[in-house]
Design an enzyme around this catalytic site. Structure first.
Site, PDB file in Angstrom:
ATOM      1  N   ASP A  45       0.812  -1.209   0.000  1.00  9.58           N
ATOM      2  CA  ASP A  45       0.000   0.000   0.000  1.00  9.58           C
ATOM      3  C   ASP A  45       0.850   1.265   0.000  1.00  9.58           C
ATOM      4  OD1 ASP A  45      -2.183  -1.664   0.001  1.00  9.58           O
ATOM      5  OD2 ASP A  45      -2.498  -1.563   2.164  1.00  9.58           O
ATOM      6  N   GLY A  46       2.068   1.201   0.557  1.00  5.23           N
ATOM      7  CA  GLY A  46       2.969   2.351   0.500  1.00  5.23           C
ATOM      8  C   GLY A  46       3.396   2.671  -0.921  1.00  5.23           C
ATOM      9  N   ARG A  50       2.785   6.168  -3.518  1.00  8.47           N
ATOM     10  CA  ARG A  50       3.758   6.813  -4.412  1.00  8.47           C
ATOM     11  C   ARG A  50       3.208   6.897  -5.831  1.00  8.47           C
ATOM     12  NH1 ARG A  50       8.414   2.987  -4.175  1.00  8.47           N
ATOM     13  NH2 ARG A  50       9.162   4.271  -5.905  1.00  8.47           N
ATOM     14  N   ASN A 110      -5.264   8.740   2.158  1.00  6.29           N
ATOM     15  CA  ASN A 110      -5.830   8.159   3.380  1.00  6.29           C
ATOM     16  C   ASN A 110      -6.313   9.195   4.387  1.00  6.29           C
ATOM     17  OD1 ASN A 110      -5.544   5.363   2.794  1.00  6.29           O
ATOM     18  ND2 ASN A 110      -3.350   5.513   3.208  1.00  6.29           N
ATOM     19  N   ASP A 138      -4.322  15.140  21.484  1.00  3.99           N
ATOM     20  CA  ASP A 138      -3.113  14.905  20.684  1.00  3.99           C
ATOM     21  C   ASP A 138      -3.267  15.353  19.238  1.00  3.99           C
ATOM     22  OD1 ASP A 138      -1.911  13.888  22.900  1.00  3.99           O
ATOM     23  OD2 ASP A 138      -2.001  11.784  22.285  1.00  3.99           O
ATOM     24  N   TRP A 151      -5.216   4.155  10.031  1.00  3.94           N
ATOM     25  CA  TRP A 151      -4.834   4.866  11.249  1.00  3.94           C
ATOM     26  C   TRP A 151      -6.061   5.217  12.088  1.00  3.94           C
ATOM     27  CZ3 TRP A 151      -0.952   9.578  10.910  1.00  3.94           C
ATOM     28  CH2 TRP A 151      -0.442   9.843  12.188  1.00  3.94           C
ATOM     29  N   SER A 154      -7.691   2.323  13.970  1.00  2.00           N
ATOM     30  CA  SER A 154      -6.990   1.873  15.171  1.00  2.00           C
ATOM     31  C   SER A 154      -7.325   2.746  16.377  1.00  2.00           C
ATOM     32  CB  SER A 154      -5.475   1.877  14.931  1.00  2.00           C
ATOM     33  OG  SER A 154      -4.977   3.202  14.811  1.00  2.00           O
TER      34      SER A 154
END
Length: 246
Positions: A45-46, A50, A110, A138, A151, A154
């Site tokens: 997925d990275g 790109r 994302n 945060d 992300w 989670s």
């Protein structure tokens, strides 16, 4: 048809990329790194992130550890190149976001937002539609539907299953039971508020730090174009969320 190959930088994947180049040229494709018609993403997925930066339709070949969004298995590369030439695929579109800040702008697949930079809370105000919310914690993340499986999931446990909405994720909010808000696909403006002294926070986009903000600084996150992926097999969006699904 002109192709560009974007691959994960490991010996195994480089060998696979060489195979794709050889097959493509033998089948009459042209390799063009500057103005391709289609980008071939080989990896996980990275690597897909790109490939999206080139703004062209993408073919995804699985060669990563997770590869939830990659649909072509390595053994099927030759068949897929034949089908690509014949137009035998279906088009899947993924909505992108554009983050605009004092350092520039960037399309995001994302999520994007502001997170603390030092081990202390920050105060952020989010303005969208006719609503304004202020939280201390945060930070805040704004996720696309596909980004909600990563992300944000989670943190909140929420999966956004519709394409015309966004998820606002509150990261470790203080004195708030709310973890996320689901809102229509619209522009969201974030302001870092002052706590009475100077602070610095990170601007994040798809897991990368792309700049910093200080009290009084603003960023905007707005709908952008769609990323286009040529699919040859169905992708189960729940695969990355529930790995036990067959």
């Amino acid at each position: 048809m002109k192709l560009k190959i974007v691959s994960k930088e490991t010996p195994q994947v480089r060998s696979m990329a060489d195979k794709v180049r050889d097959l493509a040229t033998s089948m009459g494709y042209t390799l063009d790194d500057h103005n391709p018609d289609v980008v071939i993403a080989i990896g996980g997925d990275g690597t897909l992130l790109r490939a999206i930066d080139f703004g062209k339709p993408i073919v995804t070949i699985r060669a990563g550890r997770r590869s939830f969004l990659m649909d072509v298995e390595p053994y099927n590369i030759e068949n897929v190149l034949k089908r690509l030439k014949e137009g035998d695929y279906y088009v899947q579109e993924y909505p992108l976001l554009k983050i605009t800040h004092q350092h520039g702008e960037k399309d995001v697949f994302n999520e994007a937002g502001i997170l603390y930079d030092e081990p202390e809370s920050i105060i952020l105000t989010a303005n969208f539609l006719e609503t304004s919310i202020t939280i201390e914690g945060d930070g805040l993340l704004i996720s696309t539907p596909q980004g909600s499986t990563g992300w944000s999931l989670s943190i909140t446990g929420v999966y956004l299953a519709v394409m015309n909405a966004l998820e606002i994720t509150l990261v470790s909010p203080i004195l708030s039971a709310v973890k996320s808000l689901i809102v229509p696909r619209t522009q969201i403006n974030l302001i870092m508020e002052s706590k009475g002294y100077d602070q610095k926070a990170r601007i994040v986009a798809d897991g990368n730090v792309i700049g910093h903000v200080r009290p009084g600084d603003r960023i905007s996150i707005s709908p952008s174009k769609n990323a286009i992926i040529y699919r040859f097999h169905k992708i189960d969006p729940m695969r990355g969320i529930m790995p036990w699904r067959k």
